[in-house]
Design a protein around this motif. Sequence first.
Motif, short mmCIF file in Angstrom:
data_model
loop_
_atom_site.label_atom_id
_atom_site.label_comp_id
_atom_site.label_asym_id
_atom_site.label_seq_id
_atom_site.Cartn_x
_atom_site.Cartn_y
_atom_site.Cartn_z
N GLY A 160 30.73 25.30 -3.88
CA GLY A 160 30.69 24.35 -4.99
C GLY A 160 31.49 23.11 -4.64
N ILE A 161 30.86 21.95 -4.79
CA ILE A 161 31.51 20.67 -4.46
C ILE A 161 31.75 19.91 -5.75
CG2 ILE A 161 31.36 18.52 -3.16
CD1 ILE A 161 29.36 19.88 -1.31
N THR A 162 33.02 19.70 -6.11
CA THR A 162 33.33 18.99 -7.36
C THR A 162 33.41 17.49 -7.11
OG1 THR A 162 35.72 19.31 -7.04
CG2 THR A 162 34.54 20.95 -8.35
N MET A 163 32.91 16.72 -8.09
CA MET A 163 32.77 15.27 -7.93
C MET A 163 34.10 14.55 -7.87
SD MET A 163 30.53 12.65 -10.26
CE MET A 163 29.01 13.00 -9.39
N VAL A 201 26.56 20.68 -6.00
CA VAL A 201 27.50 19.68 -6.52
C VAL A 201 27.73 19.95 -8.00
CG1 VAL A 201 27.93 17.23 -6.91
CG2 VAL A 201 26.70 17.98 -4.85
N ILE A 202 28.99 19.88 -8.42
CA ILE A 202 29.34 20.03 -9.82
C ILE A 202 29.87 18.68 -10.28
CG2 ILE A 202 30.78 21.30 -11.46
CD1 ILE A 202 30.78 23.47 -9.04
N GLY A 203 29.02 17.95 -11.00
CA GLY A 203 29.36 16.58 -11.38
C GLY A 203 28.22 15.92 -12.13
N SER A 204 28.36 14.64 -12.35
CA SER A 204 27.37 13.88 -13.12
C SER A 204 26.15 13.54 -12.27
CB SER A 204 27.99 12.59 -13.65
OG SER A 204 26.99 11.72 -14.14
N ALA A 205 24.97 14.04 -12.70
CA ALA A 205 23.72 13.73 -12.00
C ALA A 205 23.41 12.23 -12.09
CB ALA A 205 22.59 14.56 -12.59
N ALA A 236 34.97 22.95 -2.65
CA ALA A 236 35.41 21.75 -1.92
C ALA A 236 35.51 20.62 -2.94
CB ALA A 236 34.42 21.40 -0.82
N THR A 237 36.68 20.03 -3.05
CA THR A 237 36.92 19.05 -4.11
C THR A 237 36.98 17.63 -3.56
OG1 THR A 237 39.33 19.34 -3.94
CG2 THR A 237 38.17 20.71 -5.52
N ALA A 238 36.27 16.73 -4.22
CA ALA A 238 36.44 15.30 -3.97
C ALA A 238 37.68 14.84 -4.74
CB ALA A 238 35.20 14.53 -4.39
N PRO A 239 38.29 13.72 -4.37
CA PRO A 239 39.58 13.33 -4.96
C PRO A 239 39.50 12.96 -6.43
CG PRO A 239 38.78 11.65 -3.45
CD PRO A 239 37.90 12.81 -3.26
#
Length: 328
Positions: free
Chosen positions: A6-9, A36-40, A119-122
Amino acid sequence: MNGIIGITMGDPAGIGPEIILNSLAEPSLSGRHCVVIGSAEILRMVQEKGLAPSADIHVIERIEDAVFNPDIVNVIDIPLEDLSSFEFGKVQAQAGDLAYRCIKKATELAMNEEIAAIATAPLNKEALHLAGHHYPGHTELLAHLTDTKDYAMVLYTDTLKVIHVTTHIALLDFLQKLGQERVATVIDIADAFMKKAGFEQPRIAVAGVNPHAGENGLFGKEEINILNPVIAQMKEKGVDVYGPCPPDTVFLQAKQGQYDIVVAMYHDQGHIPLKLMGFYDGVNITAGLPFFRTSADHGTAFDIAWTGKANPESMITSVELAVKLSNI
């Protein structure tokens, strides 16, 4: 475990959305089992501005609905509160709230074993706080969401790995709070983490607090009163631990292969050598959680966000490492 990452935005106003899409277009990750877990809508905006390669933004409600091929980016949609007022490159509460909700959703998926690692984006701490989520950063937020009491920040490259006794506190507070129990806990976490990462008997170096590791008490007593007893205790437990080591040489020794990981006493003691030796390939890991969590080792970079200048290398390495760790 299914091996899905899972990749967070992270903060959508920062470089997270573009480095995520550019990472997933890399040959090493293209078609991999990533969601991806975030805004499409934010991801589509990035594509419309030409900041990332075109791919089908495939919105899913459940992990099992994901379709993995190089032309598809699977997204569990976490929408912004008000897209019309969104501004890239600026601190704003709704962006901080979205970053929080992405982490919360990813944590739920990981705890339910629907994904193997995160895996997290900042994210941006100021935006997070504006939204009412008062955490110093990802590490403390994830610890809270998983009810994890003993955890530590690891900075990880192929040639140097560092774990921290303390991170986001003032140096004066660090000196006042440093104690044997926390040092012992971090050495334990380092040993367990490195074994999970494939090191059968990790060699752990403990950096000293003072110049030259105190020089037998000439430059401070923390090594004598705190570190020496803990290191002796951990050796008795069978941990392969060394030190206290002079901080000005131990990181080079680890990079040259003498040690597998270094226990750093405070934030800059560990961050400076690792970022100097591997700024773009360094990955931030929260050790001690029930699952692996990796992160690009940089911030939201608002000054270059949404300009096409962001380097995705650290994000690529972060996702690659999450894939590797979850398959060991």
